[in-house]
Design an enzyme around this catalytic site. Sequence first.
Site, short mmCIF file in Angstrom:
data_model
loop_
_atom_site.label_atom_id
_atom_site.label_comp_id
_atom_site.label_asym_id
_atom_site.label_seq_id
_atom_site.Cartn_x
_atom_site.Cartn_y
_atom_site.Cartn_z
N THR A 12 0.83 -1.21 0.00
CA THR A 12 0.00 0.00 0.00
C THR A 12 0.86 1.26 0.00
OG1 THR A 12 -1.75 1.21 1.16
CG2 THR A 12 -0.22 -0.01 2.54
N LYS A 16 2.65 2.71 -7.06
CA LYS A 16 2.37 2.04 -8.32
C LYS A 16 1.40 2.82 -9.22
CE LYS A 16 -1.62 0.70 -6.57
NZ LYS A 16 -2.86 1.33 -6.90
N THR A 17 0.45 3.56 -8.65
CA THR A 17 -0.49 4.31 -9.49
C THR A 17 0.23 5.41 -10.25
OG1 THR A 17 -2.26 3.83 -7.90
CG2 THR A 17 -2.67 5.59 -9.48
N ASP A 36 -8.06 -1.03 -7.63
CA ASP A 36 -8.79 -0.20 -6.66
C ASP A 36 -10.19 0.17 -7.15
OD1 ASP A 36 -6.60 -0.31 -5.05
OD2 ASP A 36 -6.11 1.83 -5.14
N PHE A 38 -12.33 -1.75 -8.26
CA PHE A 38 -13.24 -2.90 -8.14
C PHE A 38 -13.56 -3.26 -6.69
CE2 PHE A 38 -11.22 -2.99 -12.24
CZ PHE A 38 -12.30 -3.24 -13.09
N PHE A 39 -13.33 -2.31 -5.77
CA PHE A 39 -13.75 -2.56 -4.39
C PHE A 39 -15.27 -2.66 -4.31
CE2 PHE A 39 -9.58 -0.91 -2.85
CZ PHE A 39 -9.30 -1.93 -1.96
N SER A 173 13.21 7.78 -6.55
CA SER A 173 12.41 8.89 -7.08
C SER A 173 11.48 8.37 -8.17
CB SER A 173 13.33 9.97 -7.67
OG SER A 173 13.92 9.50 -8.87
N GLU A 174 10.39 9.12 -8.39
CA GLU A 174 9.43 8.75 -9.44
C GLU A 174 10.14 8.59 -10.78
OE1 GLU A 174 6.17 11.50 -9.72
OE2 GLU A 174 5.59 11.22 -7.62
#
EC number: 2.7.1.22
Length: 199
Positions: A12, A16-17, A36, A38-39, A173-174
């Site tokens: 979490t 990743k997003t 996320d 499909f919760f 870093s991103e």
Amino acid sequence: AVTFLLHLSHVTNGGKTTLAKNLQKHLPNCSVISQDDFFKPESEIETDKNGFLQYDVLEALNMEKMMSTISCWMESARRSVVSTDRESAEEIPILIIEGFLLFNYKPLDTIWNRSYFLTIPYEECKRRRSTRVYEPPDSPGYFDGHVWPMYLKHRQEMQDITWEVVYLDGTKSEEDLFLQVYEDLIQELAKQKCKYCAN
């Protein structure tokens, strides 16, 4: 027809997003499906003996609906590839499926072309989680009482995986993370193209 399915999983708040969105921006013919989305509604989420909502389990997700969405994408991608220049790796439709419980859902096991897993240490994960606003909000003790123990349990289950997983350091870093995955993907897509042309 050839398609390329990329599997991006994480602890979490592992980043990743953000990584998926950056890849989508730079890769031609790329789509993203997020677990996320499909919760199940909160009214259908179980609580444990401590009163914690059990969001970090497969039962909290409508995985059948997610599989249906993936199947629709694959069918649509196959149809579109038939009418394009198969010599071009850029024309290969790419689907990034990102989520936190992808390795733990058996029907997904056979579809991946490439798998990545983002990790961050406990303290950093807890810090990032505390800066996010959730609906419903995290109750006191939720991270230590549910989120982190579930992550450790799912990581343990990943020991049984038989295919290659590329582990990524989520504290980078991103930009560094993006470049690492992007360069790896370009190589993998070239291999896929060669395999397809050989057939």
